[in-house]
Design a protein around this motif. Structure first.
Motif, PDB file in Angstrom:
ATOM      1  N   ALA A   1       1.034  -1.237  -0.011  1.00 40.44           N
ATOM      2  CA  ALA A   1      -0.077   0.144   0.112  1.00 40.44           C
ATOM      3  C   ALA A   1       0.893   1.397  -0.019  1.00 40.44           C
ATOM      4  CB  ALA A   1      -1.065   0.041   1.286  1.00 40.44           C
ATOM      5  N   TRP A   2       1.988   1.122   0.823  1.00 36.89           N
ATOM      6  CA  TRP A   2       2.865   2.410   0.704  1.00 36.89           C
ATOM      7  C   TRP A   2       3.346   2.700  -0.683  1.00 36.89           C
ATOM      8  CZ3 TRP A   2       2.860   5.664   4.385  1.00 36.89           C
ATOM      9  CH2 TRP A   2       3.928   6.842   4.579  1.00 36.89           C
ATOM     10  N   ARG A   3       3.763   1.581  -1.171  1.00 37.92           N
ATOM     11  CA  ARG A   3       4.420   1.936  -2.744  1.00 37.92           C
ATOM     12  C   ARG A   3       3.488   2.412  -3.509  1.00 37.92           C
ATOM     13  NH1 ARG A   3       7.062  -3.087  -1.448  1.00 37.92           N
ATOM     14  NH2 ARG A   3       5.407  -4.280  -2.477  1.00 37.92           N
ATOM     15  N   GLN A   4       2.165   2.173  -3.427  1.00 35.69           N
ATOM     16  CA  GLN A   4       1.149   3.027  -4.507  1.00 35.69           C
ATOM     17  C   GLN A   4       1.208   4.337  -4.002  1.00 35.69           C
ATOM     18  OE1 GLN A   4      -2.453   0.924  -3.538  1.00 35.69           O
ATOM     19  NE2 GLN A   4      -1.907  -0.929  -4.438  1.00 35.69           N
ATOM     20  N   TYR A   5       1.459   4.811  -3.062  1.00 39.57           N
ATOM     21  CA  TYR A   5       1.347   6.209  -2.647  1.00 39.57           C
ATOM     22  C   TYR A   5       2.690   7.075  -3.073  1.00 39.57           C
ATOM     23  CZ  TYR A   5      -2.804   6.287   0.082  1.00 39.57           C
ATOM     24  OH  TYR A   5      -4.312   5.995   0.723  1.00 39.57           O
ATOM     25  N   GLN A   6       3.943   6.477  -3.172  1.00 40.46           N
ATOM     26  CA  GLN A   6       4.965   6.992  -3.649  1.00 40.46           C
ATOM     27  C   GLN A   6       4.945   7.210  -4.927  1.00 40.46           C
ATOM     28  OE1 GLN A   6       8.021   4.687  -0.381  1.00 40.46           O
ATOM     29  NE2 GLN A   6       8.410   4.351  -2.286  1.00 40.46           N
ATOM     30  N   ARG A   7       5.794   8.280  -5.292  1.00 40.10           N
ATOM     31  CA  ARG A   7       6.075   8.738  -6.623  1.00 40.10           C
ATOM     32  C   ARG A   7       7.630   8.831  -6.978  1.00 40.10           C
ATOM     33  NH1 ARG A   7       2.103  12.717  -6.019  1.00 40.10           N
ATOM     34  NH2 ARG A   7       3.611  14.466  -5.947  1.00 40.10           N
ATOM     35  N   GLN A   8       7.781   7.854  -7.753  1.00 46.34           N
ATOM     36  CA  GLN A   8       9.262   7.848  -8.379  1.00 46.34           C
ATOM     37  C   GLN A   8       9.599   8.449  -9.998  1.00 46.34           C
ATOM     38  OE1 GLN A   8      10.445   3.621  -7.057  1.00 46.34           O
ATOM     39  NE2 GLN A   8      11.295   4.592  -5.342  1.00 46.34           N
ATOM     40  N   ILE A   9      10.691   8.639  -9.870  1.00 48.41           N
ATOM     41  CA  ILE A   9      11.004   8.818 -11.456  1.00 48.41           C
ATOM     42  C   ILE A   9      12.415   8.268 -11.618  1.00 48.41           C
ATOM     43  CG2 ILE A   9       9.848  11.245 -11.568  1.00 48.41           C
ATOM     44  CD1 ILE A   9      12.802  12.654 -11.280  1.00 48.41           C
ATOM     45  N   GLN A  10      12.683   7.861 -12.875  1.00 49.53           N
ATOM     46  CA  GLN A  10      13.918   7.245 -13.469  1.00 49.53           C
ATOM     47  C   GLN A  10      14.796   8.482 -13.934  1.00 49.53           C
ATOM     48  OE1 GLN A  10      14.694   4.151 -12.725  1.00 49.53           O
ATOM     49  NE2 GLN A  10      12.881   4.095 -11.561  1.00 49.53           N
ATOM     50  N   VAL A  11      15.907   8.711 -13.529  1.00 45.41           N
ATOM     51  CA  VAL A  11      16.855   9.638 -14.170  1.00 45.41           C
ATOM     52  C   VAL A  11      18.229   9.110 -14.442  1.00 45.41           C
ATOM     53  CG1 VAL A  11      15.688  11.602 -13.072  1.00 45.41           C
ATOM     54  CG2 VAL A  11      17.758  10.594 -11.903  1.00 45.41           C
ATOM     55  N   LYS A  12      19.048   9.792 -15.371  1.00 43.44           N
ATOM     56  CA  LYS A  12      20.338   9.291 -15.636  1.00 43.44           C
ATOM     57  C   LYS A  12      21.440  10.305 -15.060  1.00 43.44           C
ATOM     58  CE  LYS A  12      20.280   6.214 -19.569  1.00 43.44           C
ATOM     59  NZ  LYS A  12      20.896   5.799 -21.054  1.00 43.44           N
ATOM     60  N   LEU A  13      22.125   9.735 -14.256  1.00 46.75           N
ATOM     61  CA  LEU A  13      23.293  10.756 -13.428  1.00 46.75           C
ATOM     62  C   LEU A  13      24.526  10.241 -13.836  1.00 46.75           C
ATOM     63  CD1 LEU A  13      21.186  11.326 -10.151  1.00 46.75           C
ATOM     64  CD2 LEU A  13      21.062  12.584 -11.973  1.00 46.75           C
ATOM     65  N   ALA A  14      25.604  11.239 -13.627  1.00 45.33           N
ATOM     66  CA  ALA A  14      26.747  10.604 -13.621  1.00 45.33           C
ATOM     67  C   ALA A  14      27.238   9.771 -12.392  1.00 45.33           C
ATOM     68  CB  ALA A  14      27.728  12.105 -13.701  1.00 45.33           C
ATOM     69  N   ARG A  15      28.158   8.889 -12.760  1.00 45.02           N
ATOM     70  CA  ARG A  15      28.526   7.976 -11.836  1.00 45.02           C
ATOM     71  C   ARG A  15      29.352   8.691 -10.917  1.00 45.02           C
ATOM     72  NH1 ARG A  15      31.359   5.022 -15.330  1.00 45.02           N
ATOM     73  NH2 ARG A  15      33.052   4.778 -13.938  1.00 45.02           N
ATOM     74  N   ALA A  16      29.416   8.176  -9.735  1.00 44.11           N
ATOM     75  CA  ALA A  16      30.150   8.907  -8.496  1.00 44.11           C
ATOM     76  C   ALA A  16      31.608   9.167  -8.730  1.00 44.11           C
ATOM     77  CB  ALA A  16      29.999   8.397  -7.198  1.00 44.11           C
ATOM     78  N   ASP A  17      31.937   7.955  -9.561  1.00 42.74           N
ATOM     79  CA  ASP A  17      33.403   7.845  -9.715  1.00 42.74           C
ATOM     80  C   ASP A  17      33.808   8.338 -11.185  1.00 42.74           C
ATOM     81  OD1 ASP A  17      32.348   5.961 -11.079  1.00 42.74           O
ATOM     82  OD2 ASP A  17      33.669   4.093 -10.215  1.00 42.74           O
ATOM     83  N   ALA A  18      32.946   8.809 -11.847  1.00 42.47           N
ATOM     84  CA  ALA A  18      33.096   9.487 -13.227  1.00 42.47           C
ATOM     85  C   ALA A  18      34.340  10.698 -13.145  1.00 42.47           C
ATOM     86  CB  ALA A  18      32.137   9.938 -13.769  1.00 42.47           C
ATOM     87  N   PRO A  19      35.116  10.683 -13.969  1.00 41.23           N
ATOM     88  CA  PRO A  19      36.400  11.680 -13.908  1.00 41.23           C
ATOM     89  C   PRO A  19      35.823  13.099 -14.353  1.00 41.23           C
ATOM     90  CG  PRO A  19      36.559  10.387 -15.992  1.00 41.23           C
ATOM     91  CD  PRO A  19      35.589   9.866 -15.176  1.00 41.23           C
ATOM     92  N   LEU A  20      36.380  13.901 -13.945  1.00 40.17           N
ATOM     93  CA  LEU A  20      36.267  15.399 -14.069  1.00 40.17           C
ATOM     94  C   LEU A  20      37.111  15.886 -14.960  1.00 40.17           C
ATOM     95  CD1 LEU A  20      35.753  16.663 -10.385  1.00 40.17           C
ATOM     96  CD2 LEU A  20      34.121  16.268 -11.998  1.00 40.17           C
ATOM     97  N   GLY A  21      36.521  17.022 -15.815  1.00 40.44           N
ATOM     98  CA  GLY A  21      37.460  17.562 -16.660  1.00 40.44           C
ATOM     99  C   GLY A  21      37.604  16.966 -18.195  1.00 40.44           C
ATOM    100  N   ARG A  22      36.645  16.331 -18.438  1.00 45.28           N
ATOM    101  CA  ARG A  22      36.514  15.684 -19.863  1.00 45.28           C
ATOM    102  C   ARG A  22      34.955  15.326 -20.139  1.00 45.28           C
ATOM    103  NH1 ARG A  22      35.096  10.657 -20.155  1.00 45.28           N
ATOM    104  NH2 ARG A  22      35.876   9.000 -18.510  1.00 45.28           N
ATOM    105  N   LYS A  23      34.732  15.342 -21.337  1.00 42.57           N
ATOM    106  CA  LYS A  23      33.289  15.026 -21.670  1.00 42.57           C
ATOM    107  C   LYS A  23      32.900  13.768 -21.351  1.00 42.57           C
ATOM    108  CE  LYS A  23      29.924  15.337 -25.653  1.00 42.57           C
ATOM    109  NZ  LYS A  23      29.904  15.646 -27.098  1.00 42.57           N
TER     110      LYS A  23
END
Length: 814
Positions: free
Chosen positions: A706-728
């Motif tokens: 029942a609790w899951r029916q009340y929740q709203r979730q979305i799916q997103v694409k995020l950068a990995r936490a270990d993805a390097p900085l300074g390049r595309k």
């Protein structure tokens, strides 16, 4: 010792060891792997197999990988190779006879050979034959001295030995002792002598002429009465050996009472039997005393047939004596028997008659016993108020007569009465106090029962670790004492803990063990409880036909006993089973009956629990007005300090009713409270228990769905936490993340900015858990606000001490 040097301990003949030895070994065993100690135990497997608890321990150790070596008897061919080196002239039939005489034991076989001249062709049947042959070389005075020692025992003091011999012979004992030592028949062991082995002592004793043996026992008895007058067992042994019937009866009666006080119930039964066998038929007072003691022991050992037979004889003796206190005592034990076997009305009548007799005899302590007994009986009939009055009267009387035991017993029962009316703090306090008092006065029998009650109270409060520890201590004591009823009670409560933690298969195992014991000892009260608990466990495993079968059998037992509390529990459980199966008419009938019984008994929390079931029946039947009416009753009495399991259930029921009425916000609030109560139960549990509790308990599954029916979730694409900085970033640098942008409890935060920051913290935590590092823009887009708003919120959270894992990236142009 192990810090000084490695040590090897060999414990031989453990089949004769006291149960305490096995308890010590069990406690030492987990520590031995880190210690420089090796313990070897050896014993006779056939004898060990007959000791149920010991054999179960050995099998458990075997399963857990301990090295257990089973030595079979030596085969005839192997024995032949061994003995022919010493006696090459032995024939095949002689070797076969040696195999039979020694039981395949090589040490016994060699001992037999060592004591047989080379000229002897026949092999004796046992070591006793060898021992008797050794005696023929002794002088007559030495044989008499050895016979006197054998009458005393395998170990004997020089002083007592000399005292006996002075009465039967003028021989010089020091010279005779030297002759016997030189013949390796006796050895000096510190301050006492001992026989070389008990087989020798037994051979000497049984080959001593009967008249001489009786004469020696009489001399030993006279000496023991002078030197150790309180050693009743020694006095009994010599009185019986001397053939003195009157003294045998006297000492057997004393030994039985001592064994009863020491909680050695089988020993007590044996001594009381010996007393009755030797008492004359017209000695009614002592026969009454012996029967009274034996019935008490048989009650604990749960030998109901023997107990009933003795009760009949006891009542006859009491009627012949026409003494009110004796008649009252007979009624007390008779009422106890009927109470244990579930015949509550008969027990009540016997106890009330007994109280009148005790009052006429002006026996204050016996009156207290009857108040105590009456309180127990009417408690099982559901009259908690009357039960409390009786028990308080009993406790006051025990206090006036100086009976600390009686005060402890009644304190324990008051704990049970407090628990029955939902006063759990008082229940825990009373049971703990009773257990402490029993321990202080050295009464392990009642200590085990108080600990069992305390464990049950802890379990009811959700203190599962403390409950299990307390119950296991109780079980250990009950098994040591051979107290079957206590063992059954504790096994059932251990099953209750497994039930509460949703480990239903383990619960069924404990309940089944308890039911088996309770049926064996005709404990109808316990049988009804185990049957009802099995019904509840099978219901939660969705084995509804099994559940209905157990509930029906439990109901029949409770109705036969007149035990209303058990009937209420069984009707409630069966009603919920019918509800699960959509048998609404049957569910309504059982739950209505259960609610009425629980109201009659004053069990308010249990009644609320049943009203929750009735509300769901009305809901399933489309009777929304009646469902709402039940809900109003529940809401008027449900409090935040009541047990979490009750609140979890009733708030879920309220959620269902509000949802059916289209009342969205009240429904959401009730579901949130139900989930909070569930989390309250989960919080103290280890991770494994938490996962099983969520997974196996049907109510938890329903709440989470029942609790899951009340929740709203979305799916997103995020950068990995270990993805390097300074390049595309490439496609491999991103990870799919589920973000919960709404939960029902978010609405409980009225301030808009505070609610947004609450959600922001959740999004950051979920990203971290999924190995992602969102940007400010990612967060702003998910929450539908500007980047500047996110930056202000982040700054506010940092001021609160919140650690934020977020990545700031520049756009990298091609």
């Amino acid at each position: 010792l192990q810090q000084i040097a490695p040590h090897l301990f060999l414990l031989d003949d453990v089949q004769w060891a006291d149960t305490a030895v096995w308890q010590i070994l069990a406690e030492l065993r987990p520590h031995l792997q880190s210690m420089s100690l090796l313990i070897l135990i050896s014993g006779r497997i056939d004898t060990l197999r007959r000791q149920t608890a010991v054999w179960e321990t050995l099998q458990k150790w075997d399963r857990e990988g301990e090295t257990i070596i089973r030595l079979p008897e030596m085969a005839t061919a192997d024995l032949e190779q061994l003995v022919l080196r010493q006696r090459p002239q032995l024939t095949g039939p002689q070797i076969s006879q040696l195999q039979r005489s020694s039981g395949g034991n090589p040490l016994i076989a060699l001992n037999l050979l060592d004591n047989i001249p080379d000229t002897v062709s026949d092999i004796p049947l046992s070591l006793a034959h060898v021992s008797r042959q050794q005696l023929t070389a002794l002088s007559d005075p030495a044989q008499l001295a050895l016979q006197a020692a054998a009458v005393i025992g395998c170990r004997f003091s020089y002083t007592l030995w000399q005292t006996i011999l002075e009465q039967v012979s003028a021989a010089d004992l020091p010279q005779l002792a030297g002759e016997l030592e030189q013949a390796n028949l006796i050895n000096l062991d510190e301050q006492t002598y001992r026989f070389a082995h008990d087989t020798l002592r037994a051979a000497v004793y049984h080959t001593t002429p009967a008249d001489r043996r009786r004469h020696l026992h009489r001399s030993a008895l006279e000496a023991a009465r002078q030197t150790t007058p309180d050693d009743t067992l020694t006095l009994l042994y010599h009185a019986e050996g001397a053939g003195l019937t009157s003294l045998t009866a006297e000492y057997a009666l004393q030994s039985g009472q001592q064994a009863l006080a020491a909680f050695s119930y089988e020993t007590a039964v044996a001594h009381f039997r010996k007393a009755l066998d030797n008492l004359p038929a017209d000695d009614q007072i002592n026969r009454f005393t012996a029967l009274y003691g034996r019935i008490q022991a048989l009650d604990v050992l749960a030998d109901r047939a023997a107990q009933q037979e003795d009760l009949s004889h006891l009542q006859q003796l009491a009627d012949q004596l026409m003494q009110p206190d004796k008649q009252a005592k007979a009624h007390y034990l008779s009422a106890r028997y009927f109470y244990i076997t579930g015949q509550l009305e008969t027990a009540l009548q016997r106890s009330q008659t007994g109280l009148t007799l005790a009052q006429s005899a002006q026996n204050k302590h016996l009156q207290a016993d009857f108040y105590h007994q009456l309180g127990q009986i009417v408690r099982e009939q559901g009259a908690y108020g009357r039960a409390r009055d009786y028990i308080q009267k009993a406790r006051q009387s025990y206090h006036q007569t100086g009976s600390r035991f009686g005060e402890a017993v009644t304190t324990d029962i008051l704990g049970g009465l407090a628990w029955a009316v939902d006063n759990h703090a008082e229940a825990i306090a009373c049971h703990a106090a009773a257990a402490r008092m029993f321990h202080e006065i050295g009464n392990p029998f009642n200590e085990a029962m108080a600990l069992n009650n305390l464990g049950s109270a802890w379990w009811n409060q959700g203190e599962y670790g403390r409950a299990r520890e307390t119950l296991e201590k109780s079980l250990k004591i009950s098994r040591k004492l051979g107290h079957k009823r206590g063992e059954g009670d504790t096994l059932d409560n251990l099953g209750g803990i497994s039930w509460a933690l949703a480990d239903y298969e383990t619960a069924v195992s404990f309940y089944t063990q308890a039911l088996t014991i309770r049926r064996q000892i005709d404990d109808q009260w316990g049988v009804s409880i185990s049957l009802g608990n099995l019904g509840s466990a099978h219901r939660l495993m969705q084995r509804w036909d099994e559940a209905l079968r157990y509930f029906a059998e439990a109901l029949a037992v409770n109705r036969r006993m007149g035990r209303k509390r058990g009937e209420g529990y069984n009707r409630h459980g069966r009603g919920l089973t019918h509800l699960d199966m959509s048998n609404l008419a049957a569910a309504r009938g059982d739950l209505t009956a259960a609610a009425n019984l629980r109201a009659e008994l004053g069990e308010q929390e249990n009644r609320l629990e049943t009203l929750g079931g009735l509300a769901l029946v009305c809901l399933e039947a489309g009777e929304l007005k009646d469902a709402a009416a039940h809900l109003r009753q529940i809401a008027s009495q449900l409090a935040d300090d009541q047990r979490a399991s009750l609140r979890q259930w009733l708030h879920y029921v309220a959620f269902r009713v509000h949802q059916a009425l289209g009342q969205t916000e009240p429904a959401r609030q009730q579901l949130a409270r139900s989930k909070a109560a569930m989390n309250e139960i989960l919080a103290p549990l280890p991770p494994g228990d938490q996962a099983r509790f969520r997974r196996n308990f049907p109510l938890n599954r329903q709440i989470l769905a029942a609790w899951r029916q009340y929740q709203r979730q979305i799916q997103v694409k995020l950068a990995r936490a270990d993805a390097p900085l300074g390049r595309k970033l490439t496609g491999a640098d991103f990870v799919a993340v589920s973000w919960t942008i709404y939960r029902p409890e978010d609405d409980d935060i009225s301030d808009k900015a505070a609610r947004r920051r609450h959600i922001l913290k959740r999004l950051l935590a979920e990203a971290q858990a999924q190995n992602a590092a969102p940007t400010d823009d990612n967060l702003a887009q998910a929450l539908g606000v500007s980047r500047r708003t996110i930056l202000r919120d982040m700054a506010a959270l940092r001021r609160e001490g919140v650690v934020l894992l977020v990545t700031r990236r520049r756009k990298i142009r091609d």
